[in-house]
Design an enzyme around this catalytic site. Structure first.
Site, short mmCIF file in Angstrom:
data_model
loop_
_atom_site.label_atom_id
_atom_site.label_comp_id
_atom_site.label_asym_id
_atom_site.label_seq_id
_atom_site.Cartn_x
_atom_site.Cartn_y
_atom_site.Cartn_z
N TRP A 102 15.20 83.01 -9.93
CA TRP A 102 15.05 82.08 -8.81
C TRP A 102 14.00 82.55 -7.81
O TRP A 102 13.32 81.74 -7.18
CB TRP A 102 16.40 81.80 -8.14
CG TRP A 102 17.27 80.99 -9.05
CD1 TRP A 102 18.41 81.41 -9.68
CD2 TRP A 102 17.05 79.64 -9.49
NE1 TRP A 102 18.90 80.40 -10.47
CE2 TRP A 102 18.10 79.30 -10.37
CE3 TRP A 102 16.06 78.69 -9.22
CZ2 TRP A 102 18.19 78.05 -10.99
CZ3 TRP A 102 16.16 77.43 -9.83
CH2 TRP A 102 17.21 77.13 -10.70
N ASP A 170 17.62 82.75 0.09
CA ASP A 170 18.15 81.69 -0.77
C ASP A 170 19.55 82.10 -1.20
O ASP A 170 19.73 82.82 -2.18
CB ASP A 170 17.23 81.51 -1.99
CG ASP A 170 17.83 80.55 -3.02
OD1 ASP A 170 18.88 79.94 -2.74
OD2 ASP A 170 17.24 80.44 -4.12
N LYS A 194 27.16 75.44 -5.98
CA LYS A 194 27.79 76.66 -6.49
C LYS A 194 29.03 77.03 -5.69
O LYS A 194 30.08 77.24 -6.25
CB LYS A 194 26.79 77.82 -6.49
CG LYS A 194 25.87 77.85 -7.70
CD LYS A 194 24.56 77.22 -7.48
CE LYS A 194 23.73 77.12 -8.75
NZ LYS A 194 22.31 77.25 -8.47
C1 LIG Z 1 20.97 77.06 -8.63
C2 LIG Z 1 20.01 77.82 -7.79
C3 LIG Z 1 18.82 77.23 -7.31
C4 LIG Z 1 18.40 75.83 -7.68
O1 LIG Z 1 19.18 74.89 -7.05
P1 LIG Z 1 18.83 73.33 -7.16
O2 LIG Z 1 19.82 72.76 -6.19
O3 LIG Z 1 19.05 72.91 -8.57
O4 LIG Z 1 17.44 73.14 -6.72
C5 LIG Z 1 18.02 77.99 -6.51
N1 LIG Z 1 18.33 79.26 -6.19
C6 LIG Z 1 19.45 79.86 -6.63
C7 LIG Z 1 19.75 81.27 -6.24
C8 LIG Z 1 20.32 79.15 -7.45
O5 LIG Z 1 21.44 79.74 -7.88
#
Ligand SMILES: *Cc1c(COP(=O)(O)O)cnc(C)c1O
Length: 359
Positions: A102, A170, A194
């Site tokens: 990511w 993030d 998540k």
């Molecule tokens: C799942 C995830 C993303 C992507 O998320 P989207 O909502 O599909 O854009 C980005 N960063 C991390 C750490 C993730 O686990």
């Protein structure tokens, strides 16, 4: 079929209490004669709900006064691009720390909008350790990192030191998983699917001074300040996801808050890693002990020809979504807040039994 233990990395399982309440209120919410997703976001009931949800979030995370909470669209991925648009001028540079998939994506999406400097990466090591963060450029507009890498299963125990440069995190796959000191961060953002609620919602906490930085020309719809001035309702928000996030915040508070979740998550992860490490090599996790994620645990069978049997057996035993990400193969168990210790006990019992039968 009844509900199963859901180890999906995302969209992930939600707490049953939350789903039950949503089910109860699906036809009619709080005397409004309609469900929450069928009401105007500008009406009093939803506005009041939004305020209550923000207050609950602030209490839960201990968000300082000088931080704004935004409820946004676009998934975390859109904000890979929108954050540099808002926090840096085109001729500025930002530092990125990459500890997995990511982080790479964040860099890729940021490049059109800011001069990206990779301040640290552990790509050469296959993302099995944490990258060593030696030197942050004091003139960087911000430092971006991924506290928990959802695919590689690598997690920082502490935010990296960045001096006076604001830290952008993030937190898509670790937000609300433990108590944190929000004031260590300039900006925190997370896709909801998540650890918060359904996909289609992004939660952001951002310090005032970052919002008021001079900005390049851009449409209001991309501009965090414009969105903030309209209380995250510049256009129609995902009211249903927002409401569900609110139910999750109430559930977390009732469960004892983030310190209690932190303890629980640590115990869950410990049980799974102990099972892997104690399997005499039948299972393995390649990540450096100091960097192992509490949220996402990739693991491999010593004999890959048993993968199919493991997956079908685990499904028959009531466990969903243990197949690893296609980039790594093998297995992955995601242990977000909504996964109780009982679910991890069921998984580890199955793993021990499977190893006995096939070892
Ligand atoms: C799942 C995830 C993303 C992507 O998320 P989207 O909502 O599909 O854009 C980005 N960063 C991390 C750490 C993730 O686990």
């Amino acid at each position: 079929m009844s509900r199963q233990w859901n180890f999906s990395a995302g969209p992930a399982g939600l707490p049953e209490v939350v789903l039950r309440q949503a089910q109860q209120e699906l036809m009619e919410w709080q005397g409004q004669g309609a469900s929450v997703m069928e009401l105007s976001h500008r009406g009093k009931p939803f506005m009041a709900l939004a305020e209550e949800i923000e207050a609950d979030l602030r209490a839960l995370m201990g968000v300082p006064e000088n931080y704004r909470a935004l409820f946004l669209h676009g998934g975390a991925s859109q904000h890979f691009a929108q954050i540099p648009m808002n926090l840096a001028m085109p001729d500025q540079q930002a530092d990125y720390i990459i500890s997995g998939h990511w982080g790479e994506k964040a860099v890729h999406e940021a490049r059109p909008y800011v001069g990206v400097r990779v301040a640290a990466t552990n790509e050469p090591g296959g993302y099995r350790q944490l990258p060593q963060v030696h030197a942050i450029d004091p003139d960087a507009a911000y430092v971006h990192y991924t506290p928990n890498e959802t695919i590689h299963g690598v997690e920082f125990r502490q935010p990296p030191p960045t001096g006076d440069v604001p830290l952008v995190a993030d937190m898509s796959s670790d937000i609300l998983s433990q108590a944190i000191d929000v004031s260590r961060f300039g900006l925190i953002y997370a896709g909801a699917q998540k650890n918060i609620g359904p996909s289609g919602l992004v939660l952001m906490l951002v310090r005032d001074d970052l919002l008021s930085r001079p900005k390049r020309m851009m449409a209001d719809i991309f501009n965090y300040s414009a969105i903030m001035e309209r209380d995250s309702m510049l256009n129609t928000p995902n009211t249903w996801a927002w409401y569900l996030a609110g139910l999750t915040f109430k559930w977390l508070a009732a469960e004892g808050g983030l310190a209690a979740m932190g303890e629980r998550n640590r115990a869950k992860a410990e049980l799974l890693y102990d099972t892997i490490d104690g399997s005499g090599g039948f299972y393995s996790n390649p990540v450096d002990t100091a960097a192992r994620s509490r949220m996402n645990v990739p693991f491999f069978l010593h004999d890959e020809s048993l993968n199919e049997a493991f997956l079908s057996g685990s499904e028959a035993a009531g466990m969903l979504a243990l197949k690893g990400h296609r980039a790594l193969g093998g297995m992955r168990a995601s242990l977000y807040n909504a996964m109780p210790l009982k679910g991890v006990q069921a998984l580890t019992e199955f793993m021990r039994e499977f190893a006995r039968r096939h070892g």
